[in-house]
Design a protein around this motif. Structure first.
Motif, PDB file in Angstrom:
ATOM      1  N   ILE A   1     -11.173  -4.408   0.237  1.00  7.60           N
ATOM      2  CA  ILE A   1     -10.227  -3.406   0.670  1.00  7.60           C
ATOM      3  C   ILE A   1     -10.785  -2.127   0.576  1.00  7.60           C
ATOM      4  CG2 ILE A   1      -8.060  -2.177   0.388  1.00  7.60           C
ATOM      5  CD1 ILE A   1      -6.776  -4.876  -0.523  1.00  7.60           C
TER       6      ILE A   1
ATOM      7  N   HIS B   1      -3.882   5.087   3.435  1.00  5.30           N
ATOM      8  CA  HIS B   1      -3.233   4.723   2.155  1.00  5.30           C
ATOM      9  C   HIS B   1      -3.965   5.378   0.987  1.00  5.30           C
ATOM     10  CE1 HIS B   1      -1.693   1.752   4.916  1.00  5.30           C
ATOM     11  NE2 HIS B   1      -0.457   2.072   4.487  1.00  5.30           N
TER      12      HIS B   1
ATOM     13  N   PRO C   1       1.433  -3.175   4.967  1.00  5.10           N
ATOM     14  CA  PRO C   1       0.505  -2.432   5.742  1.00  5.10           C
ATOM     15  C   PRO C   1       0.557  -2.758   7.120  1.00  5.10           C
ATOM     16  CG  PRO C   1      -0.719  -3.841   4.391  1.00  5.10           C
ATOM     17  CD  PRO C   1       0.685  -3.954   3.796  1.00  5.10           C
TER      18      PRO C   1
ATOM     19  N   TRP D   1       5.907   3.245  -0.542  1.00  3.75           N
ATOM     20  CA  TRP D   1       5.014   2.098  -0.365  1.00  3.75           C
ATOM     21  C   TRP D   1       5.412   1.246   0.745  1.00  3.75           C
ATOM     22  CZ3 TRP D   1       1.029   0.675  -3.634  1.00  3.75           C
ATOM     23  CH2 TRP D   1       0.740   1.233  -4.763  1.00  3.75           C
TER      24      TRP D   1
ATOM     25  N   ALA E   1       1.016  -1.176   0.091  1.00  2.00           N
ATOM     26  CA  ALA E   1      -0.135   0.111  -0.101  1.00  2.00           C
ATOM     27  C   ALA E   1       0.806   1.310   0.064  1.00  2.00           C
ATOM     28  CB  ALA E   1      -0.706   0.064   1.384  1.00  2.00           C
ATOM     29  N   ARG E   2       0.522   2.386  -0.648  1.00  2.00           N
ATOM     30  CA  ARG E   2       1.105   3.627  -0.802  1.00  2.00           C
ATOM     31  C   ARG E   2       0.726   4.599   0.375  1.00  2.00           C
ATOM     32  NH1 ARG E   2       0.935   6.383  -6.393  1.00  2.00           N
ATOM     33  NH2 ARG E   2      -1.048   7.239  -5.650  1.00  2.00           N
TER      34      ARG E   2
ATOM     35  N   LEU F   1      -9.524   1.946   1.680  1.00  2.00           N
ATOM     36  CA  LEU F   1      -8.287   2.555   2.166  1.00  2.00           C
ATOM     37  C   LEU F   1      -8.766   3.604   3.269  1.00  2.00           C
ATOM     38  CD1 LEU F   1      -6.264   2.435  -0.992  1.00  2.00           C
ATOM     39  CD2 LEU F   1      -6.070   1.120   0.760  1.00  2.00           C
TER      40      LEU F   1
ATOM     41  N   GLU G   1      -3.395   4.067  -2.402  1.00  2.69           N
ATOM     42  CA  GLU G   1      -3.462   3.024  -3.527  1.00  2.69           C
ATOM     43  C   GLU G   1      -3.100   1.518  -2.662  1.00  2.69           C
ATOM     44  OE1 GLU G   1      -1.715   2.465  -7.908  1.00  2.69           O
ATOM     45  OE2 GLU G   1      -1.405   4.468  -7.088  1.00  2.69           O
ATOM     46  N   TYR G   2      -3.525   0.808  -3.391  1.00  2.00           N
ATOM     47  CA  TYR G   2      -3.046  -0.609  -2.956  1.00  2.00           C
ATOM     48  C   TYR G   2      -2.756  -1.501  -4.499  1.00  2.00           C
ATOM     49  CZ  TYR G   2      -7.204  -2.816  -3.749  1.00  2.00           C
ATOM     50  OH  TYR G   2      -8.415  -3.549  -4.560  1.00  2.00           O
TER      51      TYR G   2
ATOM     52  N   MET H   1      -7.850  -1.230   6.363  1.00  2.00           N
ATOM     53  CA  MET H   1      -8.108  -1.555   4.967  1.00  2.00           C
ATOM     54  C   MET H   1      -9.424  -2.311   5.047  1.00  2.00           C
ATOM     55  SD  MET H   1      -4.392  -2.511   3.648  1.00  2.00           S
ATOM     56  CE  MET H   1      -4.168  -1.829   2.137  1.00  2.00           C
TER      57      MET H   1
END
Length: 128
Positions: A92, A97, A34, A31, A19-20, A94, A99-100, A56
């Protein structure tokens, strides 16, 4: 020292979840595996189950200690404790984060990880 747990989560297809971090967060845009901060008296495994549900909306099953990395971000000392985990269920959603991705170990090279996570990326390459 801040104790943080990270989950190296694998799904049924053998892909890993990364995840970002949101841009406004510490280490934003990088990144990571998590996880989150351990609460007083909490085990890393319990922390991961709680944090992944909160951040998440997924259920995971941590099953094996993966490693620990002591890292300093300037004056801040982080102890990152990683566990291998299985994805159990959930869709998911978020929170911390932006993005994942589900990726292969080989694809890890394509992403820029937060410095504390790099040791675990390297260990994944060595273990394959």
């Amino acid at each position: 020292m801040i104790r943080v747990a990270a989950a190296i989560i694998e799904n049924e297809e053998g892909l890993l979840l990364i995840a970002r971090r949101r841009p406004e967060k510490s280490q934003g845009g990088l990144w990571e595996f998590p996880g989150g901060k351990l609460e007083e008296g909490e085990s890393p495994e319990a922390c991961l189950v709680r944090e992944l549900k909160e951040e998440m909306n997924i259920e995971i099953e941590p099953y094996e200690f993966f490693g620990v990395n002591d890292h300093w971000y300037g004056a801040v000392h982080i102890q990152l404790i990683a566990y291998s985990a299985r994805f159990v269920s959930g869709e998911i959603a978020l929170v911390d984060h932006d993005e994942y991705r589900w990726i292969t170990i080989e694809e890890l090279r394509e992403f820029q990880f937060a410095p504390a996570d790099v040791k675990f990326v390297e260990k994944l390459f060595m273990d394959t």
